[in-house]
Structure formats: C-alpha cells, structure tokens
Design a protein around this motif. Structure first.
Motif, PDB file in Angstrom:
ATOM      1  N   CYS A   1       0.851  -1.197   0.000  1.00 37.93           N
ATOM      2  CA  CYS A   1       0.000   0.000   0.000  1.00 37.93           C
ATOM      3  C   CYS A   1       0.876   1.232   0.000  1.00 37.93           C
ATOM      4  O   CYS A   1       2.106   1.135  -0.057  1.00 37.93           O
ATOM      5  CB  CYS A   1      -0.893   0.008   1.247  1.00 37.93           C
ATOM      6  SG  CYS A   1       0.043   0.229   2.760  1.00 37.93           S
TER       7      CYS A   1
ATOM      8  N   CYS B   1       1.337   4.682   2.450  1.00 36.73           N
ATOM      9  CA  CYS B   1       0.966   5.073   3.806  1.00 36.73           C
ATOM     10  C   CYS B   1       1.662   6.374   4.169  1.00 36.73           C
ATOM     11  O   CYS B   1       2.816   6.585   3.804  1.00 36.73           O
ATOM     12  CB  CYS B   1       1.413   3.963   4.763  1.00 36.73           C
ATOM     13  SG  CYS B   1       0.853   4.192   6.448  1.00 36.73           S
TER      14      CYS B   1
ATOM     15  N   LYS C   1       7.723   5.659   9.656  1.00 39.41           N
ATOM     16  CA  LYS C   1       6.377   6.109   9.320  1.00 39.41           C
ATOM     17  C   LYS C   1       5.331   5.493  10.243  1.00 39.41           C
ATOM     18  O   LYS C   1       4.176   5.918  10.213  1.00 39.41           O
ATOM     19  CB  LYS C   1       6.043   5.862   7.848  1.00 39.41           C
ATOM     20  CG  LYS C   1       6.241   4.461   7.332  1.00 39.41           C
ATOM     21  CD  LYS C   1       6.193   4.482   5.800  1.00 39.41           C
ATOM     22  CE  LYS C   1       6.378   3.112   5.168  1.00 39.41           C
ATOM     23  NZ  LYS C   1       7.480   2.291   5.675  1.00 39.41           N
ATOM     24  N   CYS C   2       5.701   4.501  11.063  1.00 36.25           N
ATOM     25  CA  CYS C   2       4.708   3.951  12.001  1.00 36.25           C
ATOM     26  C   CYS C   2       5.406   3.175  13.119  1.00 36.25           C
ATOM     27  O   CYS C   2       6.597   2.869  13.032  1.00 36.25           O
ATOM     28  CB  CYS C   2       3.736   3.036  11.261  1.00 36.25           C
ATOM     29  SG  CYS C   2       4.498   1.491  10.735  1.00 36.25           S
TER      30      CYS C   2
ATOM     31  N   ALA D   1       4.868   0.056  14.042  1.00 38.36           N
ATOM     32  CA  ALA D   1       5.249  -1.314  13.660  1.00 38.36           C
ATOM     33  C   ALA D   1       6.637  -1.293  13.041  1.00 38.36           C
ATOM     34  O   ALA D   1       7.494  -2.129  13.358  1.00 38.36           O
ATOM     35  CB  ALA D   1       4.227  -1.891  12.683  1.00 38.36           C
ATOM     36  N   ASP D   2       6.884  -0.339  12.165  1.00 32.71           N
ATOM     37  CA  ASP D   2       8.202  -0.227  11.541  1.00 32.71           C
ATOM     38  C   ASP D   2       9.271   0.083  12.590  1.00 32.71           C
ATOM     39  O   ASP D   2      10.353  -0.500  12.591  1.00 32.71           O
ATOM     40  CB  ASP D   2       8.204   0.882  10.471  1.00 32.71           C
ATOM     41  CG  ASP D   2       7.535   0.441   9.168  1.00 32.71           C
ATOM     42  OD1 ASP D   2       7.084  -0.716   9.088  1.00 32.71           O
ATOM     43  OD2 ASP D   2       7.465   1.263   8.235  1.00 32.71           O
TER      44      ASP D   2
ATOM     45  N   ARG E   1      12.301  -1.423  10.766  1.00 32.14           N
ATOM     46  CA  ARG E   1      11.983  -1.697   9.365  1.00 32.14           C
ATOM     47  C   ARG E   1      11.864  -0.391   8.575  1.00 32.14           C
ATOM     48  O   ARG E   1      11.075   0.473   8.912  1.00 32.14           O
ATOM     49  CB  ARG E   1      10.627  -2.414   9.395  1.00 32.14           C
ATOM     50  CG  ARG E   1      10.163  -3.091   8.174  1.00 32.14           C
ATOM     51  CD  ARG E   1       8.969  -3.986   8.487  1.00 32.14           C
ATOM     52  NE  ARG E   1       7.770  -3.291   8.932  1.00 32.14           N
ATOM     53  CZ  ARG E   1       6.704  -3.890   9.450  1.00 32.14           C
ATOM     54  NH1 ARG E   1       6.681  -5.195   9.623  1.00 32.14           N
ATOM     55  NH2 ARG E   1       5.649  -3.194   9.818  1.00 32.14           N
TER      56      ARG E   1
ATOM     57  N   CYS F   1       4.617   0.740   1.282  1.00 32.68           N
ATOM     58  CA  CYS F   1       4.819  -0.209   2.375  1.00 32.68           C
ATOM     59  C   CYS F   1       4.343  -1.586   1.924  1.00 32.68           C
ATOM     60  O   CYS F   1       3.293  -1.701   1.301  1.00 32.68           O
ATOM     61  CB  CYS F   1       4.028   0.237   3.602  1.00 32.68           C
ATOM     62  SG  CYS F   1       4.030  -1.010   4.912  1.00 32.68           S
TER      63      CYS F   1
ATOM     64  N   SER G   1       4.026  -4.077   4.231  1.00 32.99           N
ATOM     65  CA  SER G   1       3.708  -4.771   5.486  1.00 32.99           C
ATOM     66  C   SER G   1       2.281  -4.516   5.945  1.00 32.99           C
ATOM     67  O   SER G   1       1.968  -4.702   7.126  1.00 32.99           O
ATOM     68  CB  SER G   1       4.686  -4.329   6.579  1.00 32.99           C
ATOM     69  OG  SER G   1       6.008  -4.592   6.195  1.00 32.99           O
ATOM     70  N   TYR G   2       1.408  -4.060   5.026  1.00 39.38           N
ATOM     71  CA  TYR G   2      -0.004  -3.899   5.389  1.00 39.38           C
ATOM     72  C   TYR G   2      -0.528  -5.262   5.833  1.00 39.38           C
ATOM     73  O   TYR G   2      -0.376  -6.257   5.114  1.00 39.38           O
ATOM     74  CB  TYR G   2      -0.797  -3.392   4.183  1.00 39.38           C
ATOM     75  CG  TYR G   2      -2.259  -3.158   4.468  1.00 39.38           C
ATOM     76  CD1 TYR G   2      -2.734  -1.881   4.751  1.00 39.38           C
ATOM     77  CD2 TYR G   2      -3.171  -4.212   4.465  1.00 39.38           C
ATOM     78  CE1 TYR G   2      -4.082  -1.662   5.021  1.00 39.38           C
ATOM     79  CE2 TYR G   2      -4.517  -4.002   4.738  1.00 39.38           C
ATOM     80  CZ  TYR G   2      -4.967  -2.726   5.013  1.00 39.38           C
ATOM     81  OH  TYR G   2      -6.289  -2.516   5.284  1.00 39.38           O
TER      82      TYR G   2
ATOM     83  N   ASP H   1       0.367  -6.162   8.959  1.00 40.02           N
ATOM     84  CA  ASP H   1       1.204  -6.281  10.152  1.00 40.02           C
ATOM     85  C   ASP H   1       1.299  -4.914  10.830  1.00 40.02           C
ATOM     86  O   ASP H   1       2.313  -4.573  11.428  1.00 40.02           O
ATOM     87  CB  ASP H   1       2.598  -6.782   9.733  1.00 40.02           C
ATOM     88  CG  ASP H   1       3.481  -7.071  10.944  1.00 40.02           C
ATOM     89  OD1 ASP H   1       2.944  -7.475  11.984  1.00 40.02           O
ATOM     90  OD2 ASP H   1       4.713  -6.863  10.845  1.00 40.02           O
ATOM     91  N   CYS H   2       0.245  -4.113  10.687  1.00 42.33           N
ATOM     92  CA  CYS H   2       0.257  -2.777  11.287  1.00 42.33           C
ATOM     93  C   CYS H   2       0.098  -2.900  12.805  1.00 42.33           C
ATOM     94  O   CYS H   2      -0.530  -3.839  13.298  1.00 42.33           O
ATOM     95  CB  CYS H   2      -0.880  -1.925  10.733  1.00 42.33           C
ATOM     96  SG  CYS H   2      -0.887  -1.796   8.940  1.00 42.33           S
TER      97      CYS H   2
ATOM     98  N   ASP I   1      -1.489   2.532  15.478  1.00 46.64           N
ATOM     99  CA  ASP I   1      -1.383   3.401  14.297  1.00 46.64           C
ATOM    100  C   ASP I   1      -2.667   3.463  13.483  1.00 46.64           C
ATOM    101  O   ASP I   1      -2.896   4.440  12.776  1.00 46.64           O
ATOM    102  CB  ASP I   1      -0.259   2.909  13.378  1.00 46.64           C
ATOM    103  CG  ASP I   1       1.111   3.138  13.985  1.00 46.64           C
ATOM    104  OD1 ASP I   1       1.348   4.264  14.460  1.00 46.64           O
ATOM    105  OD2 ASP I   1       1.930   2.213  13.991  1.00 46.64           O
TER     106      ASP I   1
ATOM    107  N   VAL J   1      -2.177   7.126  10.946  1.00 44.21           N
ATOM    108  CA  VAL J   1      -1.702   7.021   9.571  1.00 44.21           C
ATOM    109  C   VAL J   1      -2.882   7.039   8.601  1.00 44.21           C
ATOM    110  O   VAL J   1      -4.016   6.725   8.965  1.00 44.21           O
ATOM    111  CB  VAL J   1      -0.893   5.714   9.328  1.00 44.21           C
ATOM    112  CG1 VAL J   1       0.340   5.655  10.216  1.00 44.21           C
ATOM    113  CG2 VAL J   1      -1.752   4.482   9.482  1.00 44.21           C
TER     114      VAL J   1
ATOM    115  N   ILE K   1      -3.863   5.434   4.870  1.00 46.56           N
ATOM    116  CA  ILE K   1      -3.423   4.363   3.967  1.00 46.56           C
ATOM    117  C   ILE K   1      -4.262   4.410   2.694  1.00 46.56           C
ATOM    118  O   ILE K   1      -5.478   4.606   2.754  1.00 46.56           O
ATOM    119  CB  ILE K   1      -3.573   2.986   4.659  1.00 46.56           C
ATOM    120  CG1 ILE K   1      -2.673   2.929   5.898  1.00 46.56           C
ATOM    121  CG2 ILE K   1      -3.222   1.846   3.702  1.00 46.56           C
ATOM    122  CD1 ILE K   1      -2.822   1.675   6.738  1.00 46.56           C
TER     123      ILE K   1
HETATM  124  S1  SF4 Z   1       0.604   0.204   6.226  1.00 42.45           S
HETATM  125 FE1  SF4 Z   1       0.813  -0.389   8.379  1.00 42.45          FE
HETATM  126  S2  SF4 Z   1       2.849  -1.315   8.539  1.00 42.45           S
HETATM  127 FE2  SF4 Z   1       2.796  -0.140   6.617  1.00 42.45          FE
HETATM  128  S3  SF4 Z   1       3.606   1.875   7.150  1.00 42.45           S
HETATM  129 FE3  SF4 Z   1       1.385   2.014   7.335  1.00 42.45          FE
HETATM  130  S4  SF4 Z   1       0.941   1.556   9.499  1.00 42.45           S
HETATM  131 FE4  SF4 Z   1       3.040   0.859   9.063  1.00 42.45          FE
END
Ligand code: SF4
Ligand code: SF4
Length: 295
Positions: free
Chosen positions: A213, A215, A230-231, A233-234, A239, A261, A263-264, A266-267, A271, A287, A289
């Motif tokens: 995605c 983000c 940016k979040c 999780a990262d 990451r 990103c 890793s959508y 695995d947020c 966030d 965030v 998305i």
């Molecule tokens: S989509 Fe999820 S994992 Fe990816 S940057 Fe945004 S909040 Fe982080």
C-alpha cells in the motif's frame, strides 16, 4: 547545519524513544515479543545525549504539542537527566514511564516546568502493568511526585473480561478516591480469538496476508539510534526508516509524504485504531493508507 523541523497543525505526535531497554518484562511487550527486534536494535549505535539534544533543539513545537519521551523505559537512558535539563526551554515534554525509577533523584534533578503544560491528560503518564510494577509503589511514588508539583496520571489496560479487568477497575476506584488520576485504555489486539479495537483499515492488524500500500503518517517518531519511521510497527521492528533525525535537510514536509509499504496486515493497532486526537475529538488515526493491493 540542521534545519528546523516546524511541526504543522495536523502533525499530532512527536516522540523520541530514548531507549528500548526496560526494567520490567511484561509478557505482552511489543519491544521484546511479537516480532520486536530489540536485540538487533541494541547493536546499533544509539544516539549520544548531545545528539538527542541537537535533535530536540531543531524542533519548533506548538504549545499544545509536547515532545514525548518513551521507550522501553526512557528514564533508563544514561543521559536522561542531562537531556531534560539541556534542551532549549520552549520544548515542553511528556513522559511515558513505568515509574520504576529513583523518585527522589527525579524530583531533585527535573525542573517542574519541563513537564508542565495545560492538557487534557497528565504530562507524566504511568503505565500500570499488573504483576510487574506494584500498585502500592505506584501510588506512593505518584503522591510524592504530585506533592513536589508534578502532574501525573496512571493508566491501565482494560481487558475485555476476567479478573484482570476487575482488578484494574478496583485500582481505578481506589486511585480516584485518593486524588490520583487513573484512566483505563481500551484493549487492542486479539483476545480469546477475537480482535478487539476499532480499526479504520480492514485487515491491517493481524491481517490474513501481507499486502502492499501507500501510507503516510501524522507523527514524528524516532528510535534510539535516531532513525525516523512512518509507524510504530516499523519502528519496533527497525523496518525501513525513511530518514535520520540528524539529517540536515529533514523538515516537516518529509513527514507528510505517502510512502510505499509492503507490510499492510502487520500494522500496529495504535497506528490504525480510530481514536481521540489531541483536541479530544474522536475519529482520528495516526496514519492514512491508500491503494492497498496484493503483493
Ligand atoms: S501500512 Fe501499516 S505497517 Fe505499513 S507503514 Fe502504514 S501503518 Fe506501518
Ligand atoms: S513496562 Fe512497557 S516497555 Fe517495559 S516490558 Fe512492560 S510493556 Fe515493555
């Protein structure tokens, strides 16, 4: 020469994760478990206190936007007291802590004005972790800090059901009765096979598959080595940082960019959870998305 970073009206949160080390071992801690990567991050060169001070001094913050110190347990950072004292005075700070530190030293070394501003919640926010930090210690230390002039609030996570939920509600009542601000936080994530929390983007938390995605964030969050993410999780996973807080040309516009990103799914719940913003208005997410697609 470091450019100033002047946070915009919609940029809602600035946090320095001074250290991911902690003196507690909560079994649900995202720093240690759940794919967190504290060990490999510990091998990175963490910022010196002088570097953190330079980073904080480039921030131009609105009166309603503090610099939040968090971790791990931020008071464990070895330059913690120097940082608090040496950053320019117009940076007001918030502290997220488990309160397991030397309270007398804190009272002696920390100027009250640094953690003192008008806000709908206390600038020093203490997490109560049942079985890890003792509530009697927390109450005693909170009263001591309050007597010294600090504004402190306690927080406990309200499980969907069970004895832990009852315990937190009892503790809340006990605290409120003696003049301590105790608030509960919604449980986010999976409990007994059900996902709890109201998330704006379907499949973003514990999603069935990872997707790609774009983000963008409203936050400036910086890990112990100075990398900007940016979040959450990262950040917890180390990451794809998009910048370093000491990059000379980093400014507020960089925070606003949509970034790709993969890793959508695995947020981190915090966030993408629909929550209350700093004006106490409901409906905000950290965030935004767009363009979610299969990898
Ligand atoms: S989509 Fe999820 S994992 Fe990816 S940057 Fe945004 S909040 Fe982080
Ligand atoms: S107090 Fe916070 S950082 Fe420390 S182990 Fe518990 S959840 Fe993790």
């Amino acid at each position: 020469m470091l450019q100033n970073i002047k946070l915009k009206t919609h940029q809602n949160y600035v946090a320095f994760f001074l250290t991911l080390s902690c003196n507690l071992k909560c079994n649900y801690c995202i720093n240690i478990h759940n794919g967190g990567d504290r060990v490999s991050q510990a091998h990175r060169n963490n910022l010196s206190v002088e570097e953190w001070i330079s980073a904080a001094n480039r921030l131009i913050l609105r009166g309603d936007l503090p610099l939040t110190l968090q971790g791990g347990e931020p008071t464990l950072y070895k330059g913690f007291y120097k940082f608090i004292n040496d950053v320019k005075p117009d940076v007001k700070m918030d502290l997220l802590t488990n309160l397991m530190f030397d309270i007398d030293k804190f009272i002696k070394e920390v100027p009250i004005w640094r953690f003192n501003r008008v806000a709908p919640y206390a600038p020093i926010r203490v997490s109560y972790h049942p079985g890890q930090n003792d509530i009697n210690d927390l109450i005693q230390n909170t009263l001591k800090l309050q007597d010294a002039g600090f504004k402190v609030g306690l927080f406990g996570i309200l499980q969907p059901e069970g004895s832990l939920r009852e315990h937190i509600l009892q503790v809340k009542e006990r605290c409120l009765n003696i003049g301590i601000d105790f608030r509960t936080k919604e449980f986010l994530g999976e409990y007994d096979g059900t996902l709890h929390g109201t998330f704006k983007y379907e499949g973003s938390v514990d999603g069935p598959e990872l997707k790609t995605c774009e983000c963008r964030t409203t936050e400036l969050i910086v890990d112990p080595a100075g990398y900007v993410y940016k979040c959450h999780a990262d950040l917890y996973k180390g990451r794809n940082p998009y910048a370093h807080i000491l990059d000379e040309s980093l400014n507020e516009d960089a925070i606003d960019e949509f970034r790709s990103c993969s890793s959508y799914g695995d947020c981190n719940p915090c966030d993408v959870k629909i929550k209350t913003n700093r004006f106490q208005e409901y409906g905000h997410t950290s965030v935004e998305i767009r363009n979610v697609r299969k990898q």
